[in-house]
Design a protein around this motif. Structure first.
Motif, PDB file in Angstrom:
ATOM      1  N   LEU A   1      17.946   1.800  12.682  1.00  0.00           N
ATOM      2  CA  LEU A   1      18.898   1.574  11.600  1.00  0.00           C
ATOM      3  C   LEU A   1      19.306   2.890  10.939  1.00  0.00           C
ATOM      4  CD1 LEU A   1      17.109  -1.516  10.005  1.00  0.00           C
ATOM      5  CD2 LEU A   1      19.289  -1.559  11.243  1.00  0.00           C
ATOM      6  N   GLU A   2      18.335   3.729  10.683  1.00  0.00           N
ATOM      7  CA  GLU A   2      18.614   5.007  10.023  1.00  0.00           C
ATOM      8  C   GLU A   2      19.565   5.853  10.853  1.00  0.00           C
ATOM      9  OE1 GLU A   2      15.885   8.028   7.480  1.00  0.00           O
ATOM     10  OE2 GLU A   2      15.319   7.826   9.597  1.00  0.00           O
ATOM     11  N   ASP A   3      19.359   5.860  12.161  1.00  0.00           N
ATOM     12  CA  ASP A   3      20.242   6.627  13.047  1.00  0.00           C
ATOM     13  C   ASP A   3      21.680   6.119  12.981  1.00  0.00           C
ATOM     14  OD1 ASP A   3      18.085   8.119  13.804  1.00  0.00           O
ATOM     15  OD2 ASP A   3      17.820   7.180  15.765  1.00  0.00           O
ATOM     16  N   ALA A   4      21.855   4.855  12.609  1.00  0.00           N
ATOM     17  CA  ALA A   4      23.193   4.264  12.516  1.00  0.00           C
ATOM     18  C   ALA A   4      23.737   4.302  11.082  1.00  0.00           C
ATOM     19  CB  ALA A   4      23.155   2.827  13.021  1.00  0.00           C
TER      20      ALA A   4
ATOM     21  N   ASP B   1      11.094   0.337  16.983  1.00  0.00           N
ATOM     22  CA  ASP B   1      11.086   1.104  15.733  1.00  0.00           C
ATOM     23  C   ASP B   1      12.387   0.813  14.990  1.00  0.00           C
ATOM     24  OD1 ASP B   1      10.854   2.889  13.678  1.00  0.00           O
ATOM     25  OD2 ASP B   1      10.365   4.617  14.934  1.00  0.00           O
ATOM     26  N   VAL B   2      12.420  -0.314  14.315  1.00  0.00           N
ATOM     27  CA  VAL B   2      13.634  -0.802  13.666  1.00  0.00           C
ATOM     28  C   VAL B   2      14.140   0.170  12.607  1.00  0.00           C
ATOM     29  CG1 VAL B   2      14.569  -2.649  12.208  1.00  0.00           C
ATOM     30  CG2 VAL B   2      13.123  -3.215  14.172  1.00  0.00           C
TER      31      VAL B   2
ATOM     32  N   PRO C   1      27.353 -10.846   2.521  1.00  0.00           N
ATOM     33  CA  PRO C   1      26.623  -9.571   2.625  1.00  0.00           C
ATOM     34  C   PRO C   1      25.195  -9.709   2.079  1.00  0.00           C
ATOM     35  CG  PRO C   1      28.824  -9.222   1.721  1.00  0.00           C
ATOM     36  CD  PRO C   1      28.592 -10.718   1.728  1.00  0.00           C
ATOM     37  N   PHE C   2      24.274  -9.015   2.716  1.00  0.00           N
ATOM     38  CA  PHE C   2      22.883  -9.049   2.252  1.00  0.00           C
ATOM     39  C   PHE C   2      22.420  -7.648   1.878  1.00  0.00           C
ATOM     40  CE2 PHE C   2      22.613  -8.449   6.871  1.00  0.00           C
ATOM     41  CZ  PHE C   2      21.728  -7.388   6.971  1.00  0.00           C
ATOM     42  N   TYR C   3      21.348  -7.595   1.103  1.00  0.00           N
ATOM     43  CA  TYR C   3      20.803  -6.320   0.652  1.00  0.00           C
ATOM     44  C   TYR C   3      19.543  -5.962   1.430  1.00  0.00           C
ATOM     45  CZ  TYR C   3      24.081  -6.260  -3.215  1.00  0.00           C
ATOM     46  OH  TYR C   3      25.237  -6.216  -3.960  1.00  0.00           O
ATOM     47  N   TYR C   4      19.411  -4.683   1.677  1.00  0.00           N
ATOM     48  CA  TYR C   4      18.263  -4.098   2.371  1.00  0.00           C
ATOM     49  C   TYR C   4      17.540  -3.273   1.310  1.00  0.00           C
ATOM     50  CZ  TYR C   4      16.096  -1.194   6.168  1.00  0.00           C
ATOM     51  OH  TYR C   4      15.251  -0.522   7.026  1.00  0.00           O
TER      52      TYR C   4
ATOM     53  N   PRO D   1       0.824  -1.213   0.000  1.00  0.00           N
ATOM     54  CA  PRO D   1       0.000   0.000   0.000  1.00  0.00           C
ATOM     55  C   PRO D   1       0.857   1.261   0.000  1.00  0.00           C
ATOM     56  CG  PRO D   1      -0.850  -1.609   1.564  1.00  0.00           C
ATOM     57  CD  PRO D   1       0.471  -2.134   1.092  1.00  0.00           C
ATOM     58  N   GLU D   2       0.378   2.277  -0.652  1.00  0.00           N
ATOM     59  CA  GLU D   2       1.132   3.526  -0.801  1.00  0.00           C
ATOM     60  C   GLU D   2       1.529   4.132   0.543  1.00  0.00           C
ATOM     61  OE1 GLU D   2       2.344   5.131  -3.401  1.00  0.00           O
ATOM     62  OE2 GLU D   2       1.602   3.716  -4.905  1.00  0.00           O
ATOM     63  N   SER D   3       0.728   3.898   1.564  1.00  0.00           N
ATOM     64  CA  SER D   3       1.000   4.497   2.875  1.00  0.00           C
ATOM     65  C   SER D   3       2.106   3.773   3.645  1.00  0.00           C
ATOM     66  CB  SER D   3      -0.272   4.512   3.721  1.00  0.00           C
ATOM     67  OG  SER D   3      -0.731   3.174   3.947  1.00  0.00           O
ATOM     68  N   ILE D   4       2.522   2.612   3.167  1.00  0.00           N
ATOM     69  CA  ILE D   4       3.498   1.793   3.890  1.00  0.00           C
ATOM     70  C   ILE D   4       4.916   2.143   3.447  1.00  0.00           C
ATOM     71  CG2 ILE D   4       4.245  -0.541   4.427  1.00  0.00           C
ATOM     72  CD1 ILE D   4       1.456   0.256   5.508  1.00  0.00           C
ATOM     73  N   ASP D   5       5.726   2.631   4.392  1.00  0.00           N
ATOM     74  CA  ASP D   5       7.111   2.989   4.063  1.00  0.00           C
ATOM     75  C   ASP D   5       8.083   2.566   5.166  1.00  0.00           C
ATOM     76  OD1 ASP D   5       6.444   4.713   6.074  1.00  0.00           O
ATOM     77  OD2 ASP D   5       6.841   6.561   4.951  1.00  0.00           O
ATOM     78  N   THR D   6       7.655   1.615   5.997  1.00  0.00           N
ATOM     79  CA  THR D   6       8.499   1.186   7.101  1.00  0.00           C
ATOM     80  C   THR D   6       8.241  -0.285   7.412  1.00  0.00           C
ATOM     81  OG1 THR D   6       9.220   1.758   9.348  1.00  0.00           O
ATOM     82  CG2 THR D   6       6.844   1.839   8.903  1.00  0.00           C
TER      83      THR D   6
END
Length: 263
Positions: A163-166, A158-159, A247-250, A69-74
Motif C-alpha cells: 500500500l505504501e508503495d502505491a 506485506d500489505v 469511501p473508507f478510512y485507513y 503494543p508499542e512494537s506493533i506498527d503494521t
C-alpha cells in the motif's frame, strides 16, 4: 500361566504406542489418510486474514479493551481459517511449549490486541477453532507447523509495504475507495481478496481487515463464494465488506489512544 502368556502376547507394546502418540503430537499425525476422512477435513479453501490494529480497535464495544503494543506498527495476523467447517476436532490440545521456538516472532506478527486475552490464549483459541481443521493438510498437521505456515504467509503478504508503495498510507483526513485499494492489492493477493470495514462511533467506514482466499496447497484465488455462511471464522467476524460506493478510512495507529487515533 499359559493362558496369561498367550494374552500378553496379543497385547500391543504400550511403551511403543505411547511413543508413537507423542511423535504424532509433536510432529503431526502420521496417518493423515485417516485424518482426512473426518468431517472437519471436507474443506477446500482457507482464508488468511490480516488485521489493521488502527481499525481493529474500532470493532470493540468497550473503549478500554483495546491495546496495541508499542512494537506493533503494521498489519498483524488474525488467523488462517478453513472454510465450510462447522466445528473442528477438539481432540488436539495446544501448549505454549508447542510454539516456544516461534514465540518471539508470533508476539511481533500475531499479538493479541485485547487487554483481557494474552497472545498465547489468542493463538490457542485460533488453533482450537481453525488450526485443528487445517491440520488435515500434512504441512500444517501440528501446532508448530500451522503457526510456521501462518508466519510464512505473513512474510509473503506485506500489505503495508504494498500500500505504501502505491501512496496509500494511514490518514485521519484522506478516505479511500474500495476500487483503488483493491486494484493495488489484487496484483499480490489475487482478485478474490476481500477488504473489510467496521463502522466507528461517528458512522464512518473504517478499514480493519483483509481476507485472502487460498486453496489447500496455499495458492491464491480459491473460489470460496457460497462457503461463508457455514464458516465460523467468517460469520462471527465483526466486520463487513467495505461498501464499494462509500469511501473508507485507513486510520493510523495510536498506541496511547488506540480507539481514538484521530481525536
Amino acid at each position: 500361566m499359559l493362558l496369561l502368556s498367550l494374552l500378553l502376547l496379543g497385547l500391543p507394546d504400550i511403551t511403543t504406542t505411547q511413543e508413537g502418540h507423542m511423535k504424532d503430537y509433536k510432529y503431526g499425525y502420521q496417518g493423515s489418510e485417516l485424518y482426512d476422512k473426518k468431517p472437519f477435513c471436507s474443506w477446500t479453501c482457507l482464508l488468511f486474514t490480516l488485521q489493521w490494529p488502527g481499525g481493529f480497535c474500532q470493532s470493540l464495544n468497550e473503549e478500554t479493551l483495546c491495546t496495541i503494543p508499542e512494537s506493533i506498527d503494521t498489519w498483524t495476523i488474525h488467523g488462517l481459517w478453513p472454510l465450510r467447517v462447522l466445528s473442528c476436532c477438539n481432540c488436539w490440545p495446544m501448549f505454549l511449549s508447542d510454539v516456544q521456538e516461534l514465540q518471539v516472532e508470533l508476539t511481533e506478527r500475531w499479538p493479541s490486541l485485547v487487554k483481557t486475552k494474552s497472545s498465547f490464549h489468542f493463538w490457542r483459541d485460533e488453533w482450537h477453532r481453525h488450526g485443528a481443521c487445517a491440520a488435515c493438510v500434512e504441512g500444517m498437521n501440528s501446532p508448530l507447523r500451522y503457526f510456521q505456515i501462518c508466519l510464512r504467509l505473513r512474510g509473503q503478504f506485506d500489505v503495508y509495504r504494498l500500500l505504501e508503495d502505491a501512496g496509500i498510507t494511514p490518514s485521519c483526513e484522506r478516505p479511500y475507495k474500495v476500487a483503488e485499494v483493491h486494484s493495488v492489492l489484487a496484483l499480490f493477493l489475487g482478485d478474490k481478496h476481500e477488504i473489510q470495514c467496521v463502522t466507528d462511533d461517528q458512522g464512518r467506514e473504517v478499514w480493519f481487515q483483509v481476507k485472502i482466499p487460498l486453496s489447500r496447497n496455499l495458492t491464491l484465488g480459491c473460489d470460496h463464494h457460497g462457503d461463508a455462511g457455514s464458516d465460523p471464522g467468517w460469520s462471527l467476524s465483526p466486520g463487513h465488506p467495505c461498501p464499494p460506493q462509500v469511501p473508507f478510512y485507513y486510520y493510523p495507529i495510536d498506541h496511547q489512544h488506540p480507539q481514538q487515533p484521530c481525536g
